[in-house]
Design a protein around this motif. Structure first.
Motif, PDB file in Angstrom:
ATOM      1  N   LEU A 189      37.803   4.425  35.655  1.00  0.00           N
ATOM      2  CA  LEU A 189      38.912   5.262  35.221  1.00  0.00           C
ATOM      3  C   LEU A 189      38.987   6.527  36.064  1.00  0.00           C
ATOM      4  N   ALA A 190      37.847   7.101  36.417  1.00  0.00           N
ATOM      5  CA  ALA A 190      37.840   8.280  37.287  1.00  0.00           C
ATOM      6  C   ALA A 190      38.528   7.961  38.606  1.00  0.00           C
ATOM      7  N   GLY A 191      38.278   6.784  39.162  1.00  0.00           N
ATOM      8  CA  GLY A 191      38.934   6.367  40.399  1.00  0.00           C
ATOM      9  C   GLY A 191      40.431   6.209  40.240  1.00  0.00           C
ATOM     10  N   GLU A 192      40.845   5.675  39.100  1.00  0.00           N
ATOM     11  CA  GLU A 192      42.280   5.527  38.838  1.00  0.00           C
ATOM     12  C   GLU A 192      42.962   6.892  38.688  1.00  0.00           C
ATOM     13  N   ILE A 193      42.299   7.796  37.987  1.00  0.00           N
ATOM     14  CA  ILE A 193      42.859   9.129  37.772  1.00  0.00           C
ATOM     15  C   ILE A 193      42.890   9.914  39.086  1.00  0.00           C
ATOM     16  N   ALA A 194      41.893   9.717  39.924  1.00  0.00           N
ATOM     17  CA  ALA A 194      41.793  10.477  41.181  1.00  0.00           C
ATOM     18  C   ALA A 194      43.029  10.302  42.058  1.00  0.00           C
ATOM     19  N   LYS A 195      43.625   9.127  42.038  1.00  0.00           N
ATOM     20  CA  LYS A 195      44.806   8.911  42.878  1.00  0.00           C
ATOM     21  C   LYS A 195      46.028   9.658  42.364  1.00  0.00           C
ATOM     22  N   LEU A 196      45.925  10.256  41.176  1.00  0.00           N
ATOM     23  CA  LEU A 196      47.011  11.071  40.628  1.00  0.00           C
ATOM     24  C   LEU A 196      46.797  12.551  40.880  1.00  0.00           C
ATOM     25  N   CYS A 197      45.743  12.894  41.604  1.00  0.00           N
ATOM     26  CA  CYS A 197      45.426  14.285  41.940  1.00  0.00           C
ATOM     27  C   CYS A 197      46.458  14.821  42.929  1.00  0.00           C
ATOM     28  N   ASP A 198      46.768  16.097  42.803  1.00  0.00           N
ATOM     29  CA  ASP A 198      47.702  16.746  43.718  1.00  0.00           C
ATOM     30  C   ASP A 198      47.251  16.655  45.170  1.00  0.00           C
ATOM     31  N   HIS A 199      45.953  16.540  45.409  1.00  0.00           N
ATOM     32  CA  HIS A 199      45.428  16.552  46.771  1.00  0.00           C
ATOM     33  C   HIS A 199      45.261  15.170  47.374  1.00  0.00           C
TER      34      HIS A 199
END
Length: 101
Positions: free
Chosen positions: A87-97
């Protein structure tokens, strides 16, 4: 810079196809944030973490706030840990950076 969604740059359904490496680090920017989890045994909950930051909520690709808190069943702890990192990996792609620097 750590995980942030202040500008909602990557909140776009067309960008959800982005791929975060299956390893322990995000490959979305030069920070290479560690993807992990935080287990809170006193409350029996587990949360994904990105760059050491506990992610209790995030904004998904449909602009909806999602909770990440999972109540842990001790006999399934290993699976909960694995799921939290994914889930952390999935959320990471939604990061502004993510893939913007």
């Amino acid at each position: 810079m750590a995980f942030t969604q202040e500008k909602l740059i990557n909140i776009n359904p067309k960008q959800v196809q982005a791929c975060v490496s299956p390893g322990d680090r995000c490959d979305g920017c030069e920070d290479q944030c560690k993807l992990n989890y935080l287990y809170c045994p006193w409350r029996c909950h587990i949360y994904p973490t990105i760059g050491g930051q506990k992610i209790s909520h995030y904004i998904d690709e449909n602009h909806k706030i999602q909770s990440t808190c999972v109540e842990v069943i001790i006999t399934k702890l290993f699976q909960h840990e694995k799921d939290a990192k994914l889930l952390a990996g999935e959320i990471a792609k939604l990061c502004d950076h993510y893939k913007t620097r």
